[in-house]
Design an enzyme around this catalytic site. Structure first.
Site, short mmCIF file in Angstrom:
data_model
loop_
_atom_site.label_atom_id
_atom_site.label_comp_id
_atom_site.label_asym_id
_atom_site.label_seq_id
_atom_site.Cartn_x
_atom_site.Cartn_y
_atom_site.Cartn_z
N GLU A 1 6.59 -56.01 -0.18
CA GLU A 1 6.12 -55.63 1.32
C GLU A 1 4.64 -55.71 1.18
O GLU A 1 4.11 -55.34 0.18
CB GLU A 1 6.57 -54.28 1.50
N TYR B 1 0.23 -52.57 -1.97
CA TYR B 1 -0.60 -52.77 -3.04
C TYR B 1 -2.16 -52.86 -2.90
O TYR B 1 -2.80 -52.74 -3.62
CB TYR B 1 -0.01 -54.10 -4.04
N PHE C 1 7.67 -64.08 -10.49
CA PHE C 1 7.86 -63.23 -11.76
C PHE C 1 8.00 -61.68 -11.16
O PHE C 1 7.74 -61.34 -10.31
CB PHE C 1 6.76 -63.32 -12.77
C1 LIG Z 1 7.42 -49.39 -3.26
C2 LIG Z 1 8.13 -48.16 -3.96
C3 LIG Z 1 7.85 -48.63 -5.52
C4 LIG Z 1 6.85 -46.90 -3.70
O1 LIG Z 1 7.07 -45.91 -4.53
P1 LIG Z 1 6.76 -44.26 -4.22
O2 LIG Z 1 6.80 -43.50 -5.36
O3 LIG Z 1 7.52 -44.03 -3.02
O4 LIG Z 1 5.27 -44.43 -3.83
P2 LIG Z 1 4.19 -43.26 -3.81
O5 LIG Z 1 4.73 -42.16 -3.16
O6 LIG Z 1 3.51 -43.18 -5.13
O7 LIG Z 1 3.07 -43.97 -2.71
C5 LIG Z 1 1.61 -44.21 -3.20
C6 LIG Z 1 1.11 -44.86 -1.76
O8 LIG Z 1 1.79 -46.02 -1.35
C7 LIG Z 1 2.17 -45.95 -0.01
N1 LIG Z 1 3.62 -46.76 0.15
C8 LIG Z 1 4.66 -46.38 -0.91
N2 LIG Z 1 5.56 -47.22 -0.51
C9 LIG Z 1 5.11 -48.07 0.76
C10 LIG Z 1 5.80 -49.09 1.45
N3 LIG Z 1 6.82 -49.62 1.21
N4 LIG Z 1 5.05 -49.58 2.42
C11 LIG Z 1 3.67 -49.06 2.69
N5 LIG Z 1 3.31 -48.21 1.82
C12 LIG Z 1 4.07 -47.68 0.95
C13 LIG Z 1 2.44 -44.44 0.07
O9 LIG Z 1 2.41 -43.81 1.45
C14 LIG Z 1 1.35 -43.84 -0.71
O10 LIG Z 1 0.24 -44.18 0.28
P3 LIG Z 1 -1.17 -43.22 -0.04
O11 LIG Z 1 -1.03 -42.31 -1.15
O12 LIG Z 1 -2.39 -44.03 -0.23
O13 LIG Z 1 -1.19 -42.44 1.41
C15 LIG Z 1 9.30 -47.72 -3.70
O14 LIG Z 1 9.41 -47.32 -2.32
C16 LIG Z 1 10.56 -48.72 -4.11
O15 LIG Z 1 10.85 -48.73 -5.26
N6 LIG Z 1 10.86 -49.40 -3.04
C17 LIG Z 1 12.03 -50.60 -3.48
C18 LIG Z 1 11.61 -51.51 -4.29
C19 LIG Z 1 10.29 -52.38 -4.26
O16 LIG Z 1 9.83 -52.68 -3.18
N7 LIG Z 1 9.52 -52.27 -5.02
C20 LIG Z 1 8.02 -53.10 -5.23
C21 LIG Z 1 8.43 -54.51 -5.77
S1 LIG Z 1 7.11 -55.43 -5.44
#
Ligand SMILES: CC(C)(COP(=O)(O)OP(=O)(O)OC[C@H]1O[C@@H](n2cnc3c(N)ncnc32)[C@H](O)[C@@H]1OP(=O)(O)O)[C@@H](O)C(=O)NCCC(=O)NCCS
Length: 401
Positions: free
Chosen positions: A122, A126, A401
């Site tokens: 998404e 990052y 990757f």
């Molecule tokens: C994306 C993912 C890893 C985030 O993990 P998480 O533990 O919920 O993230 P955190 O709570 O540490 O969030 C860190 C920051 O990122 C933001 N964030 C997390 N997921 C987000 C998303 N999907 N979209 C936008 N912002 C996001 C949070 O709001 C937080 O922001 P801030 O602290 O700057 O205000 C998790 O939702 C997930 O596993 N998603 C499905 C798999 C995936 O998409 N993985 C990424 C592969 S590239």
């Protein structure tokens, strides 16, 4: 539910991988084959995978692969390729990813990776961690039923229909030439080639096994989708290191009478529409970010690439989340850069993610300035930055990757 401060973060051990595979399958909604998992695991350097545990449950994971990235001019940098980032839906938005990333990036820095890259599921995740989208992929759809080439377009020929496994050596050799001239090109290790040539049913997205077209200086891997008279051809890998190879391969693809469309991903500015009498038959149906980059060692990374124009600038680069960045003097002369830390007054203030987006030449400083994400009072300097960071060969990711 535990407080995230109670979670433990540590290196993944062999015995954790069953739980990690289940977590990844749950988060991504797809089960990866055991052989494919083993192949990707073989690319993780020691200490390159971390997990978060709640009690004995694995509730989060992140890792990096040991990859090699081509930058403009052809130099190759060790790149930590971040992948398999996931947090259990039972523990989301409580800072687990933040904890994992703090640990993972400390390890990368300790292992001397000057740059990290990833592909993002998404677009909103990052940027806050200093990653910027650094290549652009357009999805092209070519309607081949009425297509014609301009009279002056060459017809170089030299394309053969081959069985991929029988031509593996030549395909790898051409890919090597392609990735060494393409910013974003990645070295493909032998075990990843094995996986490509295994051509697993699960990797076909409903398409046929691979077909391969081979030229001395290029190749195409494609699959056929659809049945009966309405078939389409989907290109999965297109590499051409000369214009002749590019034109010859496209003439062959378009010459397939029984395919209605050819679809392919390519960087913006493709030559193809210019070859055709009706350029509208090449439609851009989508646009996505490809490779994202985070620059850890700004001087080493900025000095590694070549530049298209001279420039002198002091950059102030912020990296709030992970504490990188800093202030740097960059001086480019005759295409080569010298860069070091400085206390001088900055000409340009921006975020590390923006520097990542500029690095391979896929995005312009002036666009970020207009968007208010790069501050600079000198319009001429922004123009020089645009010219300096431009890359003649468009950035393209070597493989997913
Ligand atoms: C994306 C993912 C890893 C985030 O993990 P998480 O533990 O919920 O993230 P955190 O709570 O540490 O969030 C860190 C920051 O990122 C933001 N964030 C997390 N997921 C987000 C998303 N999907 N979209 C936008 N912002 C996001 C949070 O709001 C937080 O922001 P801030 O602290 O700057 O205000 C998790 O939702 C997930 O596993 N998603 C499905 C798999 C995936 O998409 N993985 C990424 C592969 S590239």
């Amino acid at each position: 539910m535990s407080d995230p401060t109670e979670l433990t973060v540590r290196s993944a051990e062999d015995s954790d991988w069953d739980a990690m595979a289940l977590l990844a399958a749950t988060c991504f909604g797809a089960v990866r084959q055991h052989e494919a998992t083993a192949m990707w695991r073989s690319l993780i350097p020691a200490g390159g995978a971390v997990i978060a545990r709640d009690g004995s449950d694995v509730v989060g994971m992140a890792l990096y692969l040991d990859l090699r990235l081509t930058v403009p001019g052809g130099a190759v940098l060790p790149m930590a390729g971040v992948s398999w980032v996931c947090v259990s839906p039972t523990h989301r938005r409580r800072g687990v990813l933040r904890k994992l990333f703090a640990e993972l990036h400390e390890r990368m820095a300790g292992s001397s990776y000057p740059i990290a890259g990833l592909e993002a599921s998404e677009g909103g995740i990052y940027g806050r961690f200093g990653y910027g989208p650094a290549s652009v992929d357009e999805s092209l759809s070519v309607d081949t039923r009425t297509v014609g080439f301009h009279a002056g377009v060459p017809d170089p020929g030299g394309v053969r229909i081959v069985r991929p496994a029988e031509q593996r050596g030549r395909l790898e050799e051409i890919y090597e030439r392609w990735r060494l001239r393409t910013p974003g090109g990645l070295f493909t290790p032998p075990q990843l080639w094995d996986e490509v040539f295994a051509d697993r049913e699960s990797a076909r997205n409903g398409g046929s096994p691979f077909f391969v077209l081979l030229h001395d200086d290029g190749f195409v891997f494609y699959r056929v989708h659809g049945e009966g008279e309405r078939k389409s051809l989907h290109v999965t890998k297109f590499a051409a290191v000369t214009v002749d190879a590019y034109v010859a391969l496209w003439r062959t693809l378009i010459g397939m009478d029984l395919m209605d469309t050819v679809t392919v991903q390519a960087p913006p500015g493709e030559l193809l529409p210019y070859l055709l009498t009706d350029a509208r038959l090449v439609r851009v149906t989508g646009r996505e970010d490809g490779l994202w980059l985070r620059i850890h060692d700004v001087p080493a990374v900025l000095e590694a690439r070549t530049y298209s124009a001279d420039v002198r600038v002091v950059l102030d680069v912020s990296d709030e989340s992970l504490g990188g960045g800093g202030r740097f003097a960059l001086e480019v002369a005759d295409g080569r850069a010298r860069c070091g830390r400085t206390d001088a007054e900055p000409d340009v203030t921006t975020d590390l993610s923006v520097l990542g987006s500029l690095y391979l030449g896929a995005h312009r400083a002036s666009t970020f300035a207009a968007a208010g994400r790069l501050q600079c009072n000198d319009v001429r300097l922004i123009e020089r930055l645009d010219a300096a960071f431009a890359s003649e060969v468009p950035a393209q990711i070597g493989f997913g990757f």
